[in-house]
Design an enzyme around this catalytic site. Structure first.
Site, PDB file in Angstrom:
ATOM      1  N   GLU A 168    -169.043  92.023 -21.016  1.00 38.13           N
ATOM      2  CA  GLU A 168    -168.094  91.247 -20.202  1.00 38.13           C
ATOM      3  C   GLU A 168    -167.071  92.177 -19.588  1.00 38.13           C
ATOM      4  O   GLU A 168    -166.578  93.087 -20.258  1.00 38.13           O
ATOM      5  CB  GLU A 168    -167.265  90.282 -21.068  1.00 38.13           C
ATOM      6  CG  GLU A 168    -167.959  89.117 -21.657  1.00 38.13           C
ATOM      7  CD  GLU A 168    -166.970  88.255 -22.468  1.00 38.13           C
ATOM      8  OE1 GLU A 168    -165.763  88.301 -22.203  1.00 38.13           O
ATOM      9  OE2 GLU A 168    -167.449  87.558 -23.376  1.00 38.13           O
ATOM     10  N   GLU A 206    -167.491  87.831 -29.558  1.00 33.33           N
ATOM     11  CA  GLU A 206    -166.228  88.539 -29.817  1.00 33.33           C
ATOM     12  C   GLU A 206    -165.690  88.189 -31.207  1.00 33.33           C
ATOM     13  O   GLU A 206    -164.594  87.628 -31.346  1.00 33.33           O
ATOM     14  CB  GLU A 206    -165.198  88.222 -28.739  1.00 33.33           C
ATOM     15  CG  GLU A 206    -165.534  88.823 -27.399  1.00 33.33           C
ATOM     16  CD  GLU A 206    -164.387  88.744 -26.390  1.00 33.33           C
ATOM     17  OE1 GLU A 206    -163.459  87.950 -26.592  1.00 33.33           O
ATOM     18  OE2 GLU A 206    -164.437  89.481 -25.397  1.00 33.33           O
TER      19      GLU A 206
HETATM   20  C1  GAL Z   1    -163.472  86.939 -23.680  1.00 32.63           C
HETATM   21  C2  GAL Z   1    -164.449  85.859 -24.095  1.00 32.63           C
HETATM   22  C3  GAL Z   1    -164.961  85.061 -22.921  1.00 32.63           C
HETATM   23  C4  GAL Z   1    -163.834  84.728 -21.989  1.00 32.63           C
HETATM   24  C5  GAL Z   1    -163.170  85.992 -21.532  1.00 32.63           C
HETATM   25  C6  GAL Z   1    -162.040  85.767 -20.554  1.00 32.63           C
HETATM   26  O1  GAL Z   1    -162.540  87.120 -24.704  1.00 32.63           O
HETATM   27  O2  GAL Z   1    -165.536  86.396 -24.787  1.00 32.63           O
HETATM   28  O3  GAL Z   1    -165.564  83.893 -23.418  1.00 32.63           O
HETATM   29  O4  GAL Z   1    -162.925  83.925 -22.667  1.00 32.63           O
HETATM   30  O5  GAL Z   1    -162.632  86.662 -22.633  1.00 32.63           O
HETATM   31  O6  GAL Z   1    -161.421  86.974 -20.182  1.00 32.63           O
END
Ligand code: GAL
Length: 682
Positions: A318, A161
């Site tokens: 994610e 990210e």
């Molecule tokens: C994203 C990140 C992850 C985790 C996730 C939680 O921003 O890439 O590592 O922190 O959010 O929602």
């Protein structure tokens, strides 16, 4: 139809083709060795076939500057491979280890106020730091050389990210890099002075060294400086992405490289339209913001991601199985939402559905963030839903590799307009660019009409109707494109505060909406924003907020679709439409919100000859998204409501059934509340 084999689309390993990828970020370094065996056993039970590994492992892999510890990572890679699970291997550079920040505190980002962002959380590095880059690329090289031939390696995951916490850095490194970026953009100081309108407030520069990032100032910093700093900051991270990518490509030319974008509501800093061509496949992270438009926003983001990927499959890197930990109040997903949210991404082109993270952490800042395997363990509703999702993705294998079926209407999304329209020292500080675009999207969903969300530079010429909400920054070539589009029979719709400035944030003179005045056939002398609780009534029964315009019609051919019937501009036009050849150009001068836009859009669609592809009874209840191959079409029908929906009028072979049960059903379909059905037509 989009090109089915773009040169840049290189999917993680042949083994992943022909099925949808399913998995998570995997952080085995948070757990003792004996837990890993249970992890892979349960991953297999759930149908997991890919994980992202080592994202935050720098301090573990390189415990000091001169020592390396790869033993554990070798074991995990081998274990995953032995269990048929592919690895999207992170370069591990997302968060620098304490020894590095202790030795080189000048890699730490600095805020506009001059405060240092200290270590102790994550991503505390300057995108432009030469020292950080040297250490990070050393790690990338070692990682790439070590795992080059490993059979589990399916793709590289650059950093994580990029820009999540460090997009805006105002340090001296940033100042130097900003000056180089400006030299490349403007060539001479004279050109920069002109573009930045530095005659104003005695800001004229006589040497490049005098230029700084827009640090905390006595009052509004120069607006063009601010806009250029946003462009520069996005480019600086992209440049960093390229540096890691080029090194990876040199060492492992056959392994595709990606990084996870954050196309979602609150992430504004990175112009992903200019990043997408840098990766071998587009990957995105998305988290739902609870609220009345939560599902619409998810769909909007997935739709835009699909178009950043040129209509081709992309990778959902994610999202969450249930609650996150970083919102003011973190609510759990309701029954059915895990499956529905996941399949909404697939509907818009995702060929991979992954989560943050595999096993919920026992310690650390994210211990209350949901995961595929929750604190409660495998005997839990979350894990059962995860397993059910794995089965649904198996049943959807025929969808893998299919492309988005283009809609006939599009919404244009433009990062420059987002940045510039929300700047300070404007007629209102309340304007929210992305919200206006989302409201139009919600109106399309309510009418059951498919729409594509396109970056403004994408080809929109073949769409019958193009909505460009708050298209604030309009450089001359875009004026020409939009004019040609409408003259060629396209139906253009735009809104308040559009067409106002050029690429330097200079006003298009002669009356608003400046660059779009001729094509719209209207002229506005002064803006009339509304105070927070003020509203205006229109004679078509809808209510405006935020903004109004005192419109003069300059072309007698312009039709008025709605008039103001209250407020300062009572009796004047509020919504106009100018016929242009076979096309038209419409202007909506106030903020109507999703409900108010609905009747307006209905009228605009009808005039453009566009209709819903859904039976009338289910429009608005169901979102329709379509993917296709040369031989099949896939209809995704997503229940937007908490009520069952009858789908018996829709033909197709069900690949995934209509309930929260992810089983194919031979019966005439009824969509369960929050259910999703996927039908195949050949
Ligand atoms: C994203 C990140 C992850 C985790 C996730 C939680 O921003 O890439 O590592 O922190 O959010 O929602």
């Amino acid at each position: 139809m989009v090109d089915p084999h773009p040169r840049w689309l290189r999917w993680p390993s042949e083994a992943q083709r022909g099925r949808l990828a399913f998995g998570a970020d995997y952080n085995p370094d948070q757990w003792p060795r004996e837990v890993w065996d249970e992890d892979v056993r349960l991953m297999r039970a759930a149908g997991v076939n890919v994980v992202s590994l080592a994202i935050f492992s720098w301090a573990r892999i390189q415990p000091t500057e001169d020592t390396w510890d790869f033993g554990w990572l070798d074991d995990v890679m081998d274990l995953l491979h032995a269990n048929g699970i592919a690895v999207d291997l992170a370069t591990a550079t997302a968060s620098p280890p304490p020894w590095l920040t202790a030795k080189h505190p000048d890699i730490l980002p600095v805020t506009a106020n001059g405060e240092t962002l200290w270590p102790g959380a994550r991503q505390h590095w300057r995108p432009t730091s030469p020292i950080f880059r040297e250490y990070a690329l050393r790690l990338v090289r070692v990682m790439a050389q070590r795992y080059a031939g490993h059979p589990a390696l399916a793709a590289w995951h650059v950093s994580n990210e990029l820009g999540c916490h460090n997009v805006y850095d105002y340090s001296d490194d940033a100042a130097r890099a900003f000056r180089s970026w400006l030299r490349a953009r403007y060539g001479t100081l004279d050109k920069l002075n002109e573009a930045w309108a530095t005659s104003f407030w005695a800001q004229r520069y006589s040497a490049w060294e005098q230029i700084l990032p827009p640090r905390l100032a006595a009052t509004h910093p120069n607006p063009t400086q601010q806009l250029d700093f946003k462009r520069f900051s996005s480019d600086a991270l992209r440049d960093y992405l390229r540096a890691e990518r080029d090194l990876l490509r040199a060492i492992t030319p056959d392994v595709p490289v990606t990084t996870n974008f954050m196309v979602m509501a609150e992430t504004k800093g990175m112009d992903y339209a200019s990043w997408a061509a840098e990766v071998d496949f587009v990957a995105n992270d998305h988290y739902v913001r609870p609220g009345p438009q939560a599902l619409d926003e998810l769909s909007f983001s997935a739709n835009l991601t699909g178009h950043l990927a040129g209509g081709h499959p992309w990778f959902l890197m994610e999202h969450s199985t249930s609650a996150v930990n970083w919102q003011p109040i973190n609510i759990a997903k309701r029954s059915g939402e895990l499956l529905r949210d996941s399949l909404t991404h697939v509907a818009h082109g995702a060929d991979a559905v992954c989560f943050f993270q595999w096993r919920q952490s026992a310690g650390g800042a994210e211990k209350y963030h949901s995961a595929m395997l929750p604190h409660a363990g495998a005997d839990s509703d979350v894990f059962r839903s995860v397993t059910q999702l794995g089965q649904a993705l198996d049943a959807l294998a025929p969808v893998a590799g299919s492309v988005r079926r283009p809609a006939r209407a599009a919404i244009l999304f433009d990062w420059n307009s987002w940045w510039a329209s929300e700047a300070d020292s404007h007629p209102t500080s309340r304007l929210r660019y992305r919200q206006e675009a989302l409201d139009w999207y919600s109106a399309f969903l309510t009418l059951g009409v498919r729409v594509d969300v396109l970056p403004a530079a994408a080809a929109f010429e073949n769409y019958d109707l193009v909505v460009a909400p708050v298209l604030h920054v309009v450089p001359a070539p875009l004026v020409e494109r939009l004019t040609r589009y409408a003259a060629g029979g396209g139906h253009l719709v735009t809104t308040y505060f559009s067409g106002i400035v050029n690429e330097h944030d200079h006003i298009w003179l002669g009356g608003y909406p400046g660059a779009l005045r001729d094509i719209l056939g209207v002229r506005i002398e002064e803006f009339s924003p509304l105070l927070d609780h003020d509203t205006v009534e229109l004679d078509n029964g809808v209510t405006g907020t935020l903004w109004t315009d005192r419109i003069d019609l300059v072309d007698p051919a312009v039709e008025v679709l709605a008039w103001y019937k209250s407020g300062e501009h009572t009796g004047r036009p509020a919504i106009t439409r100018r016929p242009v050849g076979d096309g038209s150009a419409a202007y909506v001068s106030t903020r109507l919100g999703p409900a108010g836009l609905r009747p307006v859009l209905e009228e605009l669609l009808a005039a453009a000859g566009l209709h819903s592809e859904l039976p009338a009874e289910i429009r608005g209840h169901v979102e329709l998204a379509m993917r296709e191959t040369d031989v099949a079409q896939f209809l995704f029908l997503i229940n937007r409501t908490d009520e069952p929906v009858d789908l018996s009028a829709i033909d197709g072979e069900p690949l995934v059934g209509a309930g929260t049960e992810a089983t194919a059903s031979p019966e005439p379909l009824t969509l369960a509340p929050r259910g999703v059905a996927v039908l195949r037509r050949t």
